[in-house]
Design a protein around this motif. Structure first.
Motif, short mmCIF file in Angstrom:
data_model
loop_
_atom_site.label_atom_id
_atom_site.label_comp_id
_atom_site.label_asym_id
_atom_site.label_seq_id
_atom_site.Cartn_x
_atom_site.Cartn_y
_atom_site.Cartn_z
N THR A 66 -67.05 19.19 -67.82
CA THR A 66 -67.93 18.85 -68.95
C THR A 66 -67.28 17.85 -69.90
O THR A 66 -68.00 17.05 -70.52
CB THR A 66 -68.38 20.10 -69.71
N GLU A 67 -65.95 17.86 -70.02
CA GLU A 67 -65.32 16.83 -70.85
C GLU A 67 -65.45 15.46 -70.19
O GLU A 67 -65.61 14.45 -70.89
CB GLU A 67 -63.85 17.16 -71.13
N GLU A 68 -65.38 15.40 -68.87
CA GLU A 68 -65.63 14.11 -68.20
C GLU A 68 -67.02 13.60 -68.53
O GLU A 68 -67.22 12.42 -68.82
CB GLU A 68 -65.47 14.27 -66.69
N VAL A 69 -68.00 14.49 -68.43
CA VAL A 69 -69.38 14.11 -68.73
C VAL A 69 -69.51 13.75 -70.21
O VAL A 69 -70.21 12.79 -70.57
CB VAL A 69 -70.35 15.24 -68.35
N ALA A 70 -68.85 14.49 -71.08
CA ALA A 70 -68.91 14.20 -72.51
C ALA A 70 -68.39 12.80 -72.81
O ALA A 70 -69.02 12.04 -73.56
CB ALA A 70 -68.10 15.24 -73.29
N ALA A 71 -67.25 12.45 -72.24
CA ALA A 71 -66.67 11.13 -72.50
C ALA A 71 -67.60 10.03 -72.02
O ALA A 71 -67.83 9.03 -72.73
CB ALA A 71 -65.30 11.01 -71.80
N ASP A 72 -68.16 10.19 -70.83
CA ASP A 72 -69.07 9.16 -70.31
C ASP A 72 -70.38 9.11 -71.10
O ASP A 72 -71.01 8.05 -71.19
CB ASP A 72 -69.35 9.41 -68.83
N THR A 73 -70.80 10.22 -71.66
CA THR A 73 -72.03 10.22 -72.46
C THR A 73 -71.82 9.42 -73.74
O THR A 73 -72.71 8.68 -74.18
CB THR A 73 -72.45 11.66 -72.80
N VAL A 74 -70.65 9.53 -74.34
CA VAL A 74 -70.35 8.76 -75.55
C VAL A 74 -70.24 7.28 -75.24
O VAL A 74 -70.73 6.43 -76.00
CB VAL A 74 -69.06 9.28 -76.21
N THR A 75 -69.61 6.94 -74.12
CA THR A 75 -69.33 5.53 -73.81
C THR A 75 -70.39 4.87 -72.95
O THR A 75 -70.32 3.66 -72.70
CB THR A 75 -67.98 5.42 -73.09
N GLY A 76 -71.36 5.64 -72.44
CA GLY A 76 -72.35 5.08 -71.52
C GLY A 76 -71.81 4.91 -70.12
O GLY A 76 -72.27 4.05 -69.36
N ALA A 132 -73.23 7.31 -84.72
CA ALA A 132 -73.81 6.87 -83.45
C ALA A 132 -74.50 8.04 -82.76
O ALA A 132 -74.02 9.18 -82.79
CB ALA A 132 -72.72 6.30 -82.55
N ARG A 133 -75.64 7.77 -82.12
CA ARG A 133 -76.39 8.83 -81.45
C ARG A 133 -75.82 9.07 -80.06
O ARG A 133 -75.66 8.13 -79.27
CB ARG A 133 -77.86 8.42 -81.34
N VAL A 134 -75.50 10.31 -79.77
CA VAL A 134 -74.98 10.69 -78.46
C VAL A 134 -76.11 11.38 -77.70
O VAL A 134 -76.61 12.42 -78.13
CB VAL A 134 -73.77 11.63 -78.58
N PRO A 135 -76.53 10.84 -76.56
CA PRO A 135 -77.69 11.40 -75.84
C PRO A 135 -77.33 12.60 -74.97
O PRO A 135 -77.49 12.59 -73.74
CB PRO A 135 -78.17 10.21 -75.00
N TRP A 136 -76.86 13.65 -75.60
CA TRP A 136 -76.52 14.90 -74.92
C TRP A 136 -77.61 15.90 -75.24
O TRP A 136 -77.85 16.20 -76.41
CB TRP A 136 -75.17 15.40 -75.39
N ALA A 137 -78.30 16.42 -74.22
CA ALA A 137 -79.39 17.37 -74.43
C ALA A 137 -80.42 16.75 -75.37
O ALA A 137 -80.97 15.70 -75.07
CB ALA A 137 -78.86 18.70 -74.94
N LEU A 138 -80.64 17.36 -76.55
CA LEU A 138 -81.64 16.85 -77.49
C LEU A 138 -81.12 15.67 -78.29
O LEU A 138 -81.88 15.04 -79.03
CB LEU A 138 -82.08 17.97 -78.44
N GLY A 139 -79.83 15.37 -78.17
CA GLY A 139 -79.24 14.26 -78.90
C GLY A 139 -78.66 14.72 -80.23
O GLY A 139 -79.18 15.64 -80.87
N MET A 140 -77.57 14.08 -80.64
CA MET A 140 -76.91 14.41 -81.91
C MET A 140 -75.99 13.26 -82.28
O MET A 140 -75.70 12.37 -81.47
CB MET A 140 -76.12 15.71 -81.78
N SER A 141 -75.51 13.26 -83.53
CA SER A 141 -74.56 12.24 -83.96
C SER A 141 -73.21 12.46 -83.28
O SER A 141 -72.90 13.57 -82.83
CB SER A 141 -74.39 12.28 -85.48
N ALA A 142 -72.40 11.40 -83.25
CA ALA A 142 -71.07 11.53 -82.65
C ALA A 142 -70.22 12.54 -83.42
O ALA A 142 -69.43 13.28 -82.82
CB ALA A 142 -70.37 10.18 -82.62
N GLY A 143 -70.41 12.60 -84.75
CA GLY A 143 -69.66 13.58 -85.54
C GLY A 143 -70.01 15.01 -85.15
O GLY A 143 -69.13 15.86 -84.99
N THR A 144 -71.30 15.29 -85.03
CA THR A 144 -71.72 16.63 -84.63
C THR A 144 -71.32 16.91 -83.19
O THR A 144 -70.95 18.04 -82.84
CB THR A 144 -73.24 16.80 -84.80
N PHE A 145 -71.36 15.89 -82.33
CA PHE A 145 -70.97 16.07 -80.94
C PHE A 145 -69.50 16.47 -80.84
O PHE A 145 -69.12 17.31 -80.02
CB PHE A 145 -71.23 14.80 -80.15
#
Length: 266
Positions: A66-76, A132-145
């Motif tokens: 999930t951290e791999e997916v998290a990193a790629d979600t932030v960076t596209g 910045a908006r991170v498109p994880w699930a419903l979406g959230m800011s990078a700070g909240t992510f």
């Protein structure tokens, strides 16, 4: 899902901590998990954890994947969340596939994978704007992510500690998990189809031990949840939640509903 309340020591007295302080705490949480796993043996890998059907190996693989997916979600990157889940019929199948990646890996290779993935998430978030908006699930800011990644690491770190029979350090960084537990309450109640009583407001007043007093919600709230911060964090992450709830006071109908249904993750 911006956290609100009294910041713990080390955070500015704002409605939300700075992005840099969240990232420092995320790094501290990742380090805590690595230190917990520092004495990991091959025999530990097949020990069961409190998550039904999950071993220590499964927990490590899940965190790394999930951290791999998290990193790629932030960076596209190529394994961004939307792309990673696309081949699977649902979230459970996606999670199971990530866990299965740990099969056959020895302790050293699992820890190398986890460390590499955690470092990638930190690097991605350090280079992202906190808004910045991170498109994880419903979406959230990078700070909240960043706070959400800290919460996931803390929760699965608890599972690992239980499975390995070792104590889990309760650090100041768990403030973010407590904060998310408060910030997500309205969503958690809607998901549980629990209607909040009209006219009631909630304050959460926690004893963080050496980390001070952690409070969330209005000073003049009609309802109050109070007790040890560690118990609230466990209740909100559903880790030994029944025992944790018994260590918390819930004064008022909204407080009792919130304590029953708190869930800081999607």
């Amino acid at each position: 899902m911006n956290p609100a309340g009294t910041a713990r020591p080390g955070h500015p007295r704002h409605d939300a901590p700075s992005h840099s302080s969240v990232l420092r705490d995320l790094a501290a949480q990742f380090t805590a998990v690595r230190e917990l796993l520092g004495a990991l043996t091959e025999e530990d890998l097949d020990r069961p954890t409190p998550a039904a059907g999950w071993t220590v190996r499964d927990q490590i693989a899940h965190l790394a994947d999930t951290e791999e997916v998290a990193a790629d979600t932030v960076t596209g990157g190529p394994r961004s969340f939307a792309e990673a889940v696309r081949p699977y019929p649902g979230a459970d199948a996606f999670t199971a596939a990530g866990v299965a990646r740990g099969a056959g890996l020895d302790a050293d290779r699992l820890l190398e994978w986890l460390t590499r993935a955690q470092d990638a998430t930190l690097a991605a978030l350090e280079n992202a704007s906190p808004d910045a908006r991170v498109p994880w699930a419903l979406g959230m800011s990078a700070g909240t992510f960043a706070q959400a990644r800290l919460m996931e690491s803390w929760a699965h770190g608890w599972d690992l500690a239980q499975g390995m029979g070792r104590p889990q350090r309760f650090g100041a960084e768990a403030w973010h998990v407590a904060s998310l537990g408060h910030a997500t309450l309205a969503f958690a109640l809607r998901r549980a189809r629990a209607r909040p009583p009209a006219g009631h407001t909630l304050r959460i007043d926690l004893d963080g031990g050496p980390h001070g007093r952690w409070t969330f919600g209005p000073e003049d709230a009609s309802d109050v949840i109070s007790g040890p911060a560690e118990a609230w964090v466990r209740a909100a992450t559903r880790r030994g939640a029944e025992e944790a709830r018994h260590r918390l006071g819930a004064d008022g109908p909204l407080a009792r509903l919130a304590l029953t249904h708190a869930q800081a993750y999607l």
